[in-house]
Design an enzyme around this catalytic site. Structure first.
Site, PDB file in Angstrom:
ATOM      1  N   THR A 136      -2.979  -8.545  11.211  1.00  0.00           N
ATOM      2  CA  THR A 136      -3.863  -8.087  10.137  1.00  0.00           C
ATOM      3  C   THR A 136      -5.212  -8.768  10.244  1.00  0.00           C
ATOM      4  O   THR A 136      -5.284  -9.964  10.539  1.00  0.00           O
ATOM      5  CB  THR A 136      -3.251  -8.329   8.727  1.00  0.00           C
ATOM      6  OG1 THR A 136      -4.248  -8.083   7.724  1.00  0.00           O
ATOM      7  CG2 THR A 136      -2.704  -9.738   8.564  1.00  0.00           C
ATOM      8  N   HIS A 168       0.811  -1.222   0.000  1.00  0.00           N
ATOM      9  CA  HIS A 168       0.000   0.000   0.000  1.00  0.00           C
ATOM     10  C   HIS A 168       0.844   1.272   0.000  1.00  0.00           C
ATOM     11  O   HIS A 168       0.342   2.344   0.322  1.00  0.00           O
ATOM     12  CB  HIS A 168      -0.980  -0.023   1.186  1.00  0.00           C
ATOM     13  CG  HIS A 168      -2.003  -1.116   1.076  1.00  0.00           C
ATOM     14  ND1 HIS A 168      -2.700  -1.612   2.148  1.00  0.00           N
ATOM     15  CD2 HIS A 168      -2.438  -1.813  -0.012  1.00  0.00           C
ATOM     16  CE1 HIS A 168      -3.526  -2.575   1.724  1.00  0.00           C
ATOM     17  NE2 HIS A 168      -3.379  -2.717   0.428  1.00  0.00           N
TER      18      HIS A 168
HETATM   19  P1  NAD Z   1      -6.681  -3.796  10.581  1.00  0.00           P
HETATM   20  O1  NAD Z   1      -6.765  -2.567  11.420  1.00  0.00           O
HETATM   21  O2  NAD Z   1      -7.838  -4.142   9.730  1.00  0.00           O
HETATM   22  O3  NAD Z   1      -6.431  -5.044  11.538  1.00  0.00           O
HETATM   23  C1  NAD Z   1      -5.408  -5.051  12.482  1.00  0.00           C
HETATM   24  C2  NAD Z   1      -5.427  -6.412  13.156  1.00  0.00           C
HETATM   25  O4  NAD Z   1      -4.283  -6.503  13.977  1.00  0.00           O
HETATM   26  C3  NAD Z   1      -6.650  -6.639  14.037  1.00  0.00           C
HETATM   27  O5  NAD Z   1      -7.194  -7.906  13.726  1.00  0.00           O
HETATM   28  C4  NAD Z   1      -6.075  -6.612  15.462  1.00  0.00           C
HETATM   29  O6  NAD Z   1      -6.708  -7.542  16.316  1.00  0.00           O
HETATM   30  C5  NAD Z   1      -4.660  -7.012  15.233  1.00  0.00           C
HETATM   31  N1  NAD Z   1      -3.694  -6.436  16.184  1.00  0.00           N
HETATM   32  C6  NAD Z   1      -3.645  -5.184  16.690  1.00  0.00           C
HETATM   33  N2  NAD Z   1      -2.553  -5.030  17.465  1.00  0.00           N
HETATM   34  C7  NAD Z   1      -1.907  -6.226  17.450  1.00  0.00           C
HETATM   35  C8  NAD Z   1      -0.714  -6.696  18.051  1.00  0.00           C
HETATM   36  N3  NAD Z   1       0.038  -5.907  18.820  1.00  0.00           N
HETATM   37  N4  NAD Z   1      -0.348  -7.980  17.818  1.00  0.00           N
HETATM   38  C9  NAD Z   1      -1.105  -8.801  17.038  1.00  0.00           C
HETATM   39  N5  NAD Z   1      -2.231  -8.398  16.446  1.00  0.00           N
HETATM   40  C10 NAD Z   1      -2.624  -7.127  16.641  1.00  0.00           C
HETATM   41  O7  NAD Z   1      -5.331  -3.715   9.768  1.00  0.00           O
HETATM   42  P2  NAD Z   1      -4.957  -4.291   8.315  1.00  0.00           P
HETATM   43  O8  NAD Z   1      -5.458  -5.679   8.191  1.00  0.00           O
HETATM   44  O9  NAD Z   1      -3.534  -3.998   8.113  1.00  0.00           O
HETATM   45  O10 NAD Z   1      -5.805  -3.398   7.302  1.00  0.00           O
HETATM   46  C11 NAD Z   1      -5.847  -1.992   7.482  1.00  0.00           C
HETATM   47  C12 NAD Z   1      -5.389  -1.139   6.317  1.00  0.00           C
HETATM   48  O11 NAD Z   1      -5.057   0.115   6.876  1.00  0.00           O
HETATM   49  C13 NAD Z   1      -4.142  -1.606   5.633  1.00  0.00           C
HETATM   50  O12 NAD Z   1      -4.407  -1.577   4.297  1.00  0.00           O
HETATM   51  C14 NAD Z   1      -3.056  -0.565   5.960  1.00  0.00           C
HETATM   52  O13 NAD Z   1      -2.529  -0.041   4.776  1.00  0.00           O
HETATM   53  C15 NAD Z   1      -3.754   0.571   6.629  1.00  0.00           C
HETATM   54  N6  NAD Z   1      -3.150   1.020   7.915  1.00  0.00           N
HETATM   55  C16 NAD Z   1      -1.800   1.090   8.064  1.00  0.00           C
HETATM   56  C17 NAD Z   1      -1.245   1.496   9.258  1.00  0.00           C
HETATM   57  C18 NAD Z   1       0.259   1.553   9.385  1.00  0.00           C
HETATM   58  O14 NAD Z   1       0.945   1.740   8.391  1.00  0.00           O
HETATM   59  N7  NAD Z   1       0.829   1.357  10.581  1.00  0.00           N
HETATM   60  C19 NAD Z   1      -2.059   1.829  10.335  1.00  0.00           C
HETATM   61  C20 NAD Z   1      -3.453   1.763  10.163  1.00  0.00           C
HETATM   62  C21 NAD Z   1      -3.977   1.343   8.941  1.00  0.00           C
END
Ligand code: NAD
Length: 252
Positions: A197, A126
């Site tokens: 994820t 992304h």
């Molecule tokens: P999501 O928010 O849909 O899911 C995150 C998952 O991670 C959840 O199921 C949650 O239970 C789990 N989680 C949270 N903290 C955790 C930890 N410490 N250890 C293990 N599991 C944990 O995220 P996604 O599936 O990546 O999809 C979201 C979209 O948003 C992506 O396309 C991404 O590009 C974007 N995004 C990116 C960032 C970043 O770059 N850090 C932050 C927010 C969203």
């Protein structure tokens, strides 16, 4: 070394016996660095209720074209974390690569933290907030330029065009070359570790179906629809899980 659960010992064993691991991750990998994910209870989707647009609408291509002010104010507030540092999960994966065990990290994250932890082969499905380009003359800018720009919508100092983050917005296609690298890495891996994820964002989540190897490991705080497909499913915080595995592996 302490008492480790069966699952931690099993994961350490899988890592010992693998030499072509691919890690596939998402926002949950960076929550321990203080960056909220999208779908946890305190994630971005749950703290923006009452806004005119949903986060998915805000970070979409139509919004960029029609309401750039709205997109950039949300983006600045919720998606850029210039002071975030890599956490243990990022560091563990960088070390696995250095040890010759890990082929690449395939990430949905846009924060650049895998690279700051030292990972070299990172497939950013992304894109990244660290790269930005003028939509008109294509001049490149760093994150600092976006942070310091006086107007909410950053403008190019060369031609006045809008400077767009190199981030895939909803409604935009993924980079073809990055897709082909990710699919090739996953297809050839002996172990696929999926972590942090929700596996609901497509097409990214679909790439894990290319895996043909022996060990499918899933580490996530909440349940996902792929839990049953995994040989090993660990419900927990990924940085903490990797810390325990590192202890078993004898890493300091
Ligand atoms: P999501 O928010 O849909 O899911 C995150 C998952 O991670 C959840 O199921 C949650 O239970 C789990 N989680 C949270 N903290 C955790 C930890 N410490 N250890 C293990 N599991 C944990 O995220 P996604 O599936 O990546 O999809 C979201 C979209 O948003 C992506 O396309 C991404 O590009 C974007 N995004 C990116 C960032 C970043 O770059 N850090 C932050 C927010 C969203």
């Amino acid at each position: 070394m302490g008492n480790h659960s069966e699952k931690i010992l099993e994961l350490a064993d899988i890592i010992k016996n693998s030499d072509n691991i691919v890690f596939f991750g998402g926002a949950g990998v960076s929550t321990e660095s203080g960056i909220p994910d999208f779908r946890s209870a305190d994630g971005v989707f749950n703290t923006t209720a009452g806004r005119k647009f949903s986060p998915e609408e805000l970070v979409s291509r139509p919004c960029f074209d029609r309401y750039p002010e709205e997109l950039f104010s949300f983006y600045r507030e919720k998606l850029i974390y210039p002071n975030a540092k890599p956490n243990y999960a990022h560091k563990f994966l960088a070390r696995l690569e250095k040890e010759g065990k890990l082929k690449s990290v395939v990430t949905q994250n846009i924060d650049g933290l895998h690279q700051s932890a030292g990972s070299k082969e990172v497939r950013e499905l992304h894109g990244s907030v660290l790269r930005n380009n003028c939509v008109k003359c294509h001049k490149s800018f760093d994150l600092d330029y976006i942070l310091k720009s006086e107007s909410t919508v950053p403008k190019c100092d060369n031609c006045g065009g809008t400077v767009k983050p190199d981030v895939v917005l909803y409604g935009e296609p993924l980079n073809e070359f990055t897709i082909s690298q990710a699919v090739s890495d996953i297809s050839n891996a002996d172990t696929l570790i999926i972590g942090g994820t929700s596996l609901v964002v497509y097409p990214a989540a679909g790439f894990i179906s290319y895996f043909r190897g022996k060990n499918l490991v899933l580490i996530n705080k909440s349940k996902t629809s792929y839990d049953r497909d995994a040989n090993l499913c660990i419900n927990g915080a990924i940085g903490e899980v990797f810390k325990e595995v590192a202890e078993v592996l004898g890493w300091e």
